[in-house]
Design a protein around this motif. Structure first.
Motif, PDB file in Angstrom:
ATOM      1  N   GLY A 253     -57.386  84.505  74.846  1.00  0.00           N
ATOM      2  CA  GLY A 253     -58.395  84.602  73.795  1.00  0.00           C
ATOM      3  C   GLY A 253     -58.785  86.036  73.486  1.00  0.00           C
ATOM      4  N   GLN A 254     -59.084  86.825  74.535  1.00  0.00           N
ATOM      5  CA  GLN A 254     -59.572  88.177  74.283  1.00  0.00           C
ATOM      6  C   GLN A 254     -58.453  89.109  73.824  1.00  0.00           C
ATOM      7  OE1 GLN A 254     -59.960  91.085  77.019  1.00  0.00           O
ATOM      8  NE2 GLN A 254     -57.992  90.460  77.827  1.00  0.00           N
ATOM      9  N   SER A 255     -57.191  88.701  73.989  1.00  0.00           N
ATOM     10  CA  SER A 255     -56.099  89.583  73.584  1.00  0.00           C
ATOM     11  C   SER A 255     -55.389  89.066  72.337  1.00  0.00           C
ATOM     12  CB  SER A 255     -55.096  89.732  74.727  1.00  0.00           C
ATOM     13  OG  SER A 255     -54.483  88.492  75.003  1.00  0.00           O
ATOM     14  N   ALA A 256     -55.977  88.039  71.687  1.00  0.00           N
ATOM     15  CA  ALA A 256     -55.336  87.484  70.496  1.00  0.00           C
ATOM     16  C   ALA A 256     -55.357  88.497  69.355  1.00  0.00           C
ATOM     17  CB  ALA A 256     -56.046  86.203  70.081  1.00  0.00           C
ATOM     18  N   SER A 257     -54.264  88.562  68.612  1.00  0.00           N
ATOM     19  CA  SER A 257     -54.191  89.490  67.487  1.00  0.00           C
ATOM     20  C   SER A 257     -54.967  88.953  66.297  1.00  0.00           C
ATOM     21  CB  SER A 257     -52.731  89.713  67.087  1.00  0.00           C
ATOM     22  OG  SER A 257     -52.053  90.387  68.105  1.00  0.00           O
ATOM     23  N   GLU A 258     -55.517  89.870  65.504  1.00  0.00           N
ATOM     24  CA  GLU A 258     -56.193  89.464  64.273  1.00  0.00           C
ATOM     25  C   GLU A 258     -55.145  89.201  63.195  1.00  0.00           C
ATOM     26  OE1 GLU A 258     -59.062  92.393  63.097  1.00  0.00           O
ATOM     27  OE2 GLU A 258     -60.078  92.389  65.036  1.00  0.00           O
ATOM     28  N   THR A 259     -55.540  88.543  62.122  1.00  0.00           N
ATOM     29  CA  THR A 259     -54.644  88.439  60.977  1.00  0.00           C
ATOM     30  C   THR A 259     -55.220  89.280  59.847  1.00  0.00           C
ATOM     31  OG1 THR A 259     -55.813  86.417  60.437  1.00  0.00           O
ATOM     32  CG2 THR A 259     -53.652  86.166  61.440  1.00  0.00           C
ATOM     33  N   VAL A 260     -54.320  89.872  59.072  1.00  0.00           N
ATOM     34  CA  VAL A 260     -54.766  90.691  57.948  1.00  0.00           C
ATOM     35  C   VAL A 260     -55.082  89.762  56.789  1.00  0.00           C
ATOM     36  CG1 VAL A 260     -54.137  92.532  56.349  1.00  0.00           C
ATOM     37  CG2 VAL A 260     -53.350  92.611  58.719  1.00  0.00           C
ATOM     38  N   THR A 261     -56.330  89.777  56.365  1.00  0.00           N
ATOM     39  CA  THR A 261     -56.737  88.801  55.353  1.00  0.00           C
ATOM     40  C   THR A 261     -56.782  89.407  53.952  1.00  0.00           C
ATOM     41  OG1 THR A 261     -58.961  89.295  56.131  1.00  0.00           O
ATOM     42  CG2 THR A 261     -58.000  87.206  56.818  1.00  0.00           C
ATOM     43  N   GLY A 262     -57.496  90.515  53.810  1.00  0.00           N
ATOM     44  CA  GLY A 262     -57.688  91.057  52.467  1.00  0.00           C
ATOM     45  C   GLY A 262     -56.707  92.166  52.129  1.00  0.00           C
ATOM     46  N   ALA A 263     -57.027  92.906  51.079  1.00  0.00           N
ATOM     47  CA  ALA A 263     -56.200  94.042  50.665  1.00  0.00           C
ATOM     48  C   ALA A 263     -56.382  95.182  51.655  1.00  0.00           C
ATOM     49  CB  ALA A 263     -56.610  94.492  49.265  1.00  0.00           C
ATOM     50  N   LEU A 264     -55.320  95.983  51.822  1.00  0.00           N
ATOM     51  CA  LEU A 264     -55.394  97.114  52.729  1.00  0.00           C
ATOM     52  C   LEU A 264     -56.201  98.246  52.111  1.00  0.00           C
ATOM     53  CD1 LEU A 264     -51.691  97.342  53.975  1.00  0.00           C
ATOM     54  CD2 LEU A 264     -53.622  96.193  55.071  1.00  0.00           C
ATOM     55  N   ALA A 265     -56.744  99.091  52.985  1.00  0.00           N
ATOM     56  CA  ALA A 265     -57.391 100.307  52.503  1.00  0.00           C
ATOM     57  C   ALA A 265     -56.311 101.224  51.921  1.00  0.00           C
ATOM     58  CB  ALA A 265     -58.108 101.003  53.658  1.00  0.00           C
ATOM     59  N   PRO A 266     -56.711 102.107  50.976  1.00  0.00           N
ATOM     60  CA  PRO A 266     -55.726 103.033  50.401  1.00  0.00           C
ATOM     61  C   PRO A 266     -55.044 103.876  51.487  1.00  0.00           C
ATOM     62  CG  PRO A 266     -57.798 103.117  49.192  1.00  0.00           C
ATOM     63  CD  PRO A 266     -58.041 102.275  50.401  1.00  0.00           C
ATOM     64  N   ILE A 267     -53.733 104.088  51.302  1.00  0.00           N
ATOM     65  CA  ILE A 267     -52.950 104.852  52.274  1.00  0.00           C
ATOM     66  C   ILE A 267     -52.427 106.110  51.587  1.00  0.00           C
ATOM     67  CG2 ILE A 267     -50.868 104.810  53.713  1.00  0.00           C
ATOM     68  CD1 ILE A 267     -51.362 101.640  53.652  1.00  0.00           C
ATOM     69  N   THR A 268     -52.723 107.259  52.197  1.00  0.00           N
ATOM     70  CA  THR A 268     -52.300 108.518  51.590  1.00  0.00           C
ATOM     71  C   THR A 268     -51.500 109.348  52.591  1.00  0.00           C
ATOM     72  OG1 THR A 268     -54.472 109.398  52.184  1.00  0.00           O
ATOM     73  CG2 THR A 268     -54.159 108.745  49.904  1.00  0.00           C
ATOM     74  N   ILE A 269     -50.389 109.906  52.103  1.00  0.00           N
ATOM     75  CA  ILE A 269     -49.543 110.731  52.969  1.00  0.00           C
ATOM     76  C   ILE A 269     -50.011 112.177  52.871  1.00  0.00           C
ATOM     77  CG2 ILE A 269     -47.177 111.518  53.371  1.00  0.00           C
ATOM     78  CD1 ILE A 269     -46.335 108.779  52.083  1.00  0.00           C
ATOM     79  N   GLN A 270     -50.291 112.762  54.022  1.00  0.00           N
ATOM     80  CA  GLN A 270     -50.813 114.126  54.079  1.00  0.00           C
ATOM     81  C   GLN A 270     -49.666 115.141  54.002  1.00  0.00           C
ATOM     82  OE1 GLN A 270     -54.356 114.261  54.250  1.00  0.00           O
ATOM     83  NE2 GLN A 270     -53.821 112.131  53.832  1.00  0.00           N
ATOM     84  N   PRO A 271     -49.996 116.382  53.652  1.00  0.00           N
ATOM     85  CA  PRO A 271     -48.953 117.410  53.557  1.00  0.00           C
ATOM     86  C   PRO A 271     -48.156 117.578  54.861  1.00  0.00           C
ATOM     87  CG  PRO A 271     -51.010 118.208  52.619  1.00  0.00           C
ATOM     88  CD  PRO A 271     -51.315 116.879  53.231  1.00  0.00           C
ATOM     89  N   ASP A 272     -48.802 117.381  56.026  1.00  0.00           N
ATOM     90  CA  ASP A 272     -48.075 117.578  57.285  1.00  0.00           C
ATOM     91  C   ASP A 272     -47.281 116.334  57.708  1.00  0.00           C
ATOM     92  OD1 ASP A 272     -50.002 115.807  58.142  1.00  0.00           O
ATOM     93  OD2 ASP A 272     -50.798 117.075  59.743  1.00  0.00           O
TER      94      ASP A 272
END
Lengths: 217, 188
Positions: free
Chosen positions: A21-40
């Motif tokens: 129970g305590q190690s169960a994975s969550e499920t992704v329900t909604g839209a993801l947060a914006p993802i941005t690739i950095q210069p490095d």
């Protein structure tokens, strides 16, 4: 005798129930947060304006424990970012120093840097973990890396040439060495919350969520 | 030497040998039991790490590795507690011994295949860095030592300070026949 065995079975079952129970994975329900690739080359996943707490994820595409981390806690990280509870930063490194693992990791790390759109980067990242080769064989071949990119919707016209040309190997390796030295990483995966390593807590979704929420105050 | 309370008409020498040997069983139970319990307790909080440690041996299919990774810490903790208490000492030692045989096979096989695994037994898990020595020989020697403890407990259960004696669960008639005076652990 039977009573003893019965008690042991009940206790064992109880521990198993708690452990799963305590190690169960969550499920992704909604839209993801914006993802941005950095210069490095590091990649930030956060809602606009969310700058803390910072969850730094240091990982290697070829490292099996990193795959386990992604399978176990990847969804929790996505959810926390989507909820605006954390700024998640991915740092892809190459920790291996012998082949075939070193070359596998460098090809994958270089290929992922060929993805220039954040929304396409994370699915590609997840795909590479899903298809991680075993540590004793050559994997992450150019053909595979290109095909998986197209499967997850990488659209950049330069992607295939970039992957096949190993264009980012040197940049990736330099970044990797610099990060491992400056952050004094003992290995991958290392998940840091505001600069402090979470240790095995990162592998326990419920504990990871709690730690991040506590850090948010 | 402990004073025996049984008062059976046997020679003192035989009694003291029997007593000493049953204390050896107690020590073996404590060594094996505490080690198993600690190994299990370290892993129980983060089963995903334990699952990863099992997968690292590349011996079991993923589903089986997941099952073993979750189950192993629980079995280790329970068998560890039973051994320390001396409850169902012989069956517990059989399980503990089988675990050690499995660990020895797994580590030997990983070594033979050139895998570089931090066995995860004591908190690690996954693969070791390129510069680290996996130290397989020490792990094998350690597990062989634990196997020896298990074998001794199976041969001569349950030893002194054992709940089996108090509960009349000794189940060790055949092994005890060769020594006199080791079933009176409850008088200690």
């Amino acid at each position: 005798m039977l009573i003893t065995i019965g008690v042991i079975a009940v206790v064992g079952g109880g521990i198993a129930w708690w452990s799963v129970g305590q190690s169960a994975s969550e499920t992704v329900t909604g839209a993801l947060a914006p993802i941005t690739i950095q210069p490095d080359g590091s990649v930030v996943m956060a809602r606009p304006g969310v700058t803390a707490p910072v969850v730094d994820v240091y990982e290697d595409y070829q490292c099996p424990a990193c795959k386990q981390l992604e399978l176990t806690s990847g969804s929790t990280l996505k959810n926390l970012a989507a909820e605006g509870k954390a700024k998640v930063v991915f740092h892809l490194l190459t920790i291996f120093k012998t082949d075939p693992t070193m070359s596998n990791s460098l090809r994958a790390g270089s290929a992922a840097r060929c993805v220039t759109d954040g929304a396409q980067w994370l699915p590609y990242h997840d795909k590479l973990y899903e298809r991680q080769p075993i540590e004793t064989s050559v994997g992450f071949t150019a053909d595979e890396l290109v095909r998986w990119g197209h499967e997850v919707g990488v659209t950049s016209p330069d992607f295939e040439g970039c992957v096949r040309g190993l264009r980012n190997v040197a940049t990736h390796q330099q970044y990797s060495n610099q990060v491992m030295a400056s952050r004094k990483l003992a290995g991958t995966p290392t998940v840091m919350l505001n600069g402090q390593s979470l240790g095995t807590v990162a592998f326990v979704p419920s504990a990871l969520r709690e730690a991040v929420l506590n850090a948010a105050g | 030497m402990v004073q025996l309370a049984s008062g059976r008409p046997v020679s003192d020498r035989l009694e003291s040998v029997g007593t000493a040997l049953s204390w050896v069983t107690t020590v073996a139970r404590l060594v094996l039991g505490v080690s198993l319990f600690v190994a299990g307790a370290i892993k129980i909080g983060a089963p995903a790490v334990s699952v990863q440690a099992v997968k690292a041996y590349q011996l079991l299919p993923d589903t089986a590795a997941t099952f073993v990774g979750h189950g192993l810490p629980i079995v280790e903790m329970i068998v560890g507690v039973l051994l320390v208490l001396g409850l169902l000492a012989r069956p517990s030692a059989v399980v503990g011994g089988l675990l050690m045989v499995a660990f020895i096979i797994g580590i030997s096989s990983a070594w033979a295949r050139g895998l570089r695994i931090d066995c995860g037994c004591f908190g690690g898990g996954g693969t070791v860095g390129a510069d680290q020595d996996p130290g397989y020989i020490w792990e094998l020697l350690r597990d062989a030592g634990y196997l020896l403890c298990a074998a001794w407990i199976i041969y001569k259960p349950p030893g002194r300070l054992a709940m089996d004696s108090a509960l009349g669960l000794t189940g060790s008639r055949d092994a005890d026949a060769s020594f006199v005076g080791d079933e009176d652990g409850e008088t200690d």
